[in-house]
Design an enzyme around this catalytic site. Structure first.
Site, PDB file in Angstrom:
ATOM      1  N   ASN A  53       0.860  -1.185   0.000  1.00 17.96           N
ATOM      2  CA  ASN A  53       0.000   0.000   0.000  1.00 17.96           C
ATOM      3  C   ASN A  53       0.895   1.232   0.000  1.00 17.96           C
ATOM      4  O   ASN A  53       1.481   1.574   1.020  1.00 17.96           O
ATOM      5  CB  ASN A  53      -0.899  -0.045   1.252  1.00 17.96           C
ATOM      6  CG  ASN A  53      -1.748   1.200   1.392  1.00 17.96           C
ATOM      7  OD1 ASN A  53      -1.853   2.008   0.464  1.00 17.96           O
ATOM      8  ND2 ASN A  53      -2.378   1.356   2.547  1.00 17.96           N
ATOM      9  N   TRP A  54       0.966   1.874  -1.143  1.00 20.58           N
ATOM     10  CA  TRP A  54       1.887   3.018  -1.283  1.00 20.58           C
ATOM     11  C   TRP A  54       1.307   4.338  -0.762  1.00 20.58           C
ATOM     12  O   TRP A  54       2.004   5.347  -0.735  1.00 20.58           O
ATOM     13  CB  TRP A  54       2.307   3.175  -2.752  1.00 20.58           C
ATOM     14  CG  TRP A  54       3.316   2.150  -3.186  1.00 20.58           C
ATOM     15  CD1 TRP A  54       3.951   1.229  -2.389  1.00 20.58           C
ATOM     16  CD2 TRP A  54       3.809   1.945  -4.508  1.00 20.58           C
ATOM     17  NE1 TRP A  54       4.808   0.476  -3.142  1.00 20.58           N
ATOM     18  CE2 TRP A  54       4.732   0.890  -4.453  1.00 20.58           C
ATOM     19  CE3 TRP A  54       3.554   2.547  -5.750  1.00 20.58           C
ATOM     20  CZ2 TRP A  54       5.411   0.428  -5.582  1.00 20.58           C
ATOM     21  CZ3 TRP A  54       4.221   2.088  -6.875  1.00 20.58           C
ATOM     22  CH2 TRP A  54       5.148   1.046  -6.783  1.00 20.58           C
ATOM     23  N   LYS A  55       0.033   4.330  -0.424  1.00 29.69           N
ATOM     24  CA  LYS A  55      -0.595   5.541   0.127  1.00 29.69           C
ATOM     25  C   LYS A  55      -0.321   6.742  -0.794  1.00 29.69           C
ATOM     26  O   LYS A  55      -0.363   6.592  -1.998  1.00 29.69           O
ATOM     27  CB  LYS A  55      -0.124   5.765   1.570  1.00 29.69           C
ATOM     28  CG  LYS A  55      -0.304   4.491   2.406  1.00 29.69           C
ATOM     29  CD  LYS A  55      -0.083   4.671   3.883  1.00 29.69           C
ATOM     30  CE  LYS A  55      -0.290   3.313   4.556  1.00 29.69           C
ATOM     31  NZ  LYS A  55      -0.250   3.386   6.016  1.00 29.69           N
ATOM     32  N   HIS A  99      -9.727   0.914   4.386  1.00 27.36           N
ATOM     33  CA  HIS A  99      -8.456   1.104   5.092  1.00 27.36           C
ATOM     34  C   HIS A  99      -8.701   2.067   6.261  1.00 27.36           C
ATOM     35  O   HIS A  99      -9.481   3.017   6.135  1.00 27.36           O
ATOM     36  CB  HIS A  99      -7.392   1.668   4.143  1.00 27.36           C
ATOM     37  CG  HIS A  99      -6.032   1.705   4.782  1.00 27.36           C
ATOM     38  ND1 HIS A  99      -5.661   2.723   5.618  1.00 27.36           N
ATOM     39  CD2 HIS A  99      -5.002   0.836   4.737  1.00 27.36           C
ATOM     40  CE1 HIS A  99      -4.425   2.479   6.062  1.00 27.36           C
ATOM     41  NE2 HIS A  99      -4.009   1.342   5.543  1.00 27.36           N
ATOM     42  N   GLU A 145      -7.167   4.509   7.392  1.00 28.72           N
ATOM     43  CA  GLU A 145      -6.979   5.935   7.103  1.00 28.72           C
ATOM     44  C   GLU A 145      -8.218   6.506   6.406  1.00 28.72           C
ATOM     45  O   GLU A 145      -8.589   7.658   6.619  1.00 28.72           O
ATOM     46  CB  GLU A 145      -5.695   6.140   6.284  1.00 28.72           C
ATOM     47  CG  GLU A 145      -4.473   6.010   7.182  1.00 28.72           C
ATOM     48  CD  GLU A 145      -3.220   5.492   6.510  1.00 28.72           C
ATOM     49  OE1 GLU A 145      -3.108   5.539   5.275  1.00 28.72           O
ATOM     50  OE2 GLU A 145      -2.323   5.022   7.251  1.00 28.72           O
ATOM     51  N   GLU A 179      -5.680  -5.175  10.246  1.00 24.95           N
ATOM     52  CA  GLU A 179      -4.692  -4.127  10.539  1.00 24.95           C
ATOM     53  C   GLU A 179      -5.082  -3.397  11.820  1.00 24.95           C
ATOM     54  O   GLU A 179      -5.933  -2.495  11.784  1.00 24.95           O
ATOM     55  CB  GLU A 179      -4.636  -3.122   9.388  1.00 24.95           C
ATOM     56  CG  GLU A 179      -4.204  -3.715   8.072  1.00 24.95           C
ATOM     57  CD  GLU A 179      -3.615  -2.659   7.151  1.00 24.95           C
ATOM     58  OE1 GLU A 179      -2.451  -2.809   6.770  1.00 24.95           O
ATOM     59  OE2 GLU A 179      -4.304  -1.675   6.849  1.00 24.95           O
ATOM     60  N   GLY A 226       1.968   2.274  10.722  1.00 22.24           N
ATOM     61  CA  GLY A 226       2.875   3.409  10.581  1.00 22.24           C
ATOM     62  C   GLY A 226       3.503   3.855  11.886  1.00 22.24           C
ATOM     63  O   GLY A 226       4.104   4.928  11.961  1.00 22.24           O
ATOM     64  N   SER A 273       3.085  -2.095  10.440  1.00 22.49           N
ATOM     65  CA  SER A 273       4.527  -2.088  10.745  1.00 22.49           C
ATOM     66  C   SER A 273       5.230  -3.399  10.404  1.00 22.49           C
ATOM     67  O   SER A 273       6.137  -3.828  11.121  1.00 22.49           O
ATOM     68  CB  SER A 273       4.774  -1.703  12.210  1.00 22.49           C
ATOM     69  OG  SER A 273       4.304  -0.389  12.451  1.00 22.49           O
ATOM     70  N   GLY A 279       2.800  -1.081   4.291  1.00 18.79           N
ATOM     71  CA  GLY A 279       2.847   0.338   3.936  1.00 18.79           C
ATOM     72  C   GLY A 279       4.285   0.795   3.766  1.00 18.79           C
ATOM     73  O   GLY A 279       4.929   0.551   2.739  1.00 18.79           O
ATOM     74  N   GLY A 280       4.834   1.416   4.802  1.00 27.47           N
ATOM     75  CA  GLY A 280       6.161   2.035   4.746  1.00 27.47           C
ATOM     76  C   GLY A 280       7.250   1.167   4.123  1.00 27.47           C
ATOM     77  O   GLY A 280       8.017   1.631   3.272  1.00 27.47           O
TER      78      GLY A 280
HETATM   79  P1  PGA Z   1       2.592   0.317   7.648  1.00 22.58           P
HETATM   80  O1  PGA Z   1       1.155   0.520   6.949  1.00 22.58           O
HETATM   81  O2  PGA Z   1       3.175  -0.959   7.110  1.00 22.58           O
HETATM   82  O3  PGA Z   1       3.378   1.523   7.268  1.00 22.58           O
HETATM   83  O4  PGA Z   1       2.330   0.210   9.121  1.00 22.58           O
HETATM   84  C1  PGA Z   1       0.288  -0.557   6.730  1.00 22.58           C
HETATM   85  C2  PGA Z   1      -0.989  -0.087   6.069  1.00 22.58           C
HETATM   86  O5  PGA Z   1      -1.468   1.010   6.387  1.00 22.58           O
HETATM   87  O6  PGA Z   1      -1.573  -0.779   5.222  1.00 22.58           O
END
Ligand code: PGA
Length: 241
Positions: free
Chosen positions: A8-10, A93, A95, A163, A169, A205, A226-227
């Site tokens: 997930n590149w956001k 998600h 967010e 999640e 994050g 994470s 994500g990250g």
């Molecule tokens: P993260 O994000 O790996 O940076 O914690 C995961 C996500 O939001 O899908």
């Protein structure tokens, strides 16, 4: 069933950066032994579409709306995604739920709309820290699952991502026991509702150094990263775990 590694590149990566990532990543992809799925931002869909054509890697949208077109300012159309060759979409998600106030009762419609278009919905569920500390994790996760799957049909290409919001994050990964408990709960609910064989991803994470341990937990069928998916090297290491 192969593990599924989703990125997930956001709100990261321009079209040029997207092309460059795949220029480095694609030569390694056939040797990974896992399914890979990328979620670039909508502004990089076209770049992803071009470079991933006929490649053994799938891609999709970070969000969809449940109408193909119309007066929905600011949304990116799932029909356009389809036309560009995208195969999947994230739904719910955390967010989207928290920062953009997406309503819980949209989730079922988004999942069903995606399925009708032949897209793979990846339904995200997970509790906040407050909910966990109040002992409400199971209740919250089950409620999100039921809402999201309310109009869904069992299909091999349906995916759930667990999640925990407090692990996204933050560098604070859930413990093996916490992940095991949540995945067992989701697995049991899916079995009971006739959604056998649905893959359940863990997200929050995930890094190269915790991937192996997390993958050994029962019913962890892959990750939503994500990250650590932004750099070719770290995402490759996670895929190789
Ligand atoms: P993260 O994000 O790996 O940076 O914690 C995961 C996500 O939001 O899908």
């Amino acid at each position: 069933m192969k593990k599924l590694m989703a990125a997930n590149w956001k709100l990261h990566k321009t079209p040029a950066e997207t092309r460059e990532f795949f220029r480095q990543f694609l030569p390694q992809a056939p040797n990974l032994g896992v399914d890979c799925l990328f979620f670039p931002p909508a502004t990089s869909w076209e770049a992803a579409s071009e470079v991933l054509k006929d490649q053994p890697v799938q891609w999709g949208a970070q969000n969809i709306w449940f109408e193909a077109q119309g007066a929905f300012t600011g949304e990116a159309s799932a029909q356009t995604l389809k036309a560009l060759g995208g195969q999947a979409c994230l739904v719910g998600h955390s967010e989207r739920r928290r920062l953009f106030n997406e309503s819980p009762d949209w989730m079922g419609r988004k999942v069903a709309f995606a399925q009708n278009l032949g897209l793979t919905p990846v339904l995200c569920v997970g509790e906040t820290l407050e909910e966990r500390e109040a002992g409400r994790t199971s209740e919250v996760v089950i409620a999100q699952l039921r809402e999201g799957l309310s109009s869904a049909v069992p299909a091999p290409n349906l995916v759930i991502a667990y999640e925990p919001v407090w692990a996204i994050g933050t560098g604070r990964v859930a413990s093996s026991a916490q992940v095991a408990e949540a995945h067992q709960l989701i697995h049991a609910e899916l079995e009971q509702k006739g959604f056998q064989g649905t893959r359940i991803l863990y997200g929050g994470s995930v890094k190269p150094d915790n991937a192996k341990e997390l993958l050994s937990i029962p019913h962890v069928d892959g990750f939503l990263v994500g990250g650590a998916s932004l750099e070719v090297e770290s995402f490759l290491k996670i895929c190789q775990a």
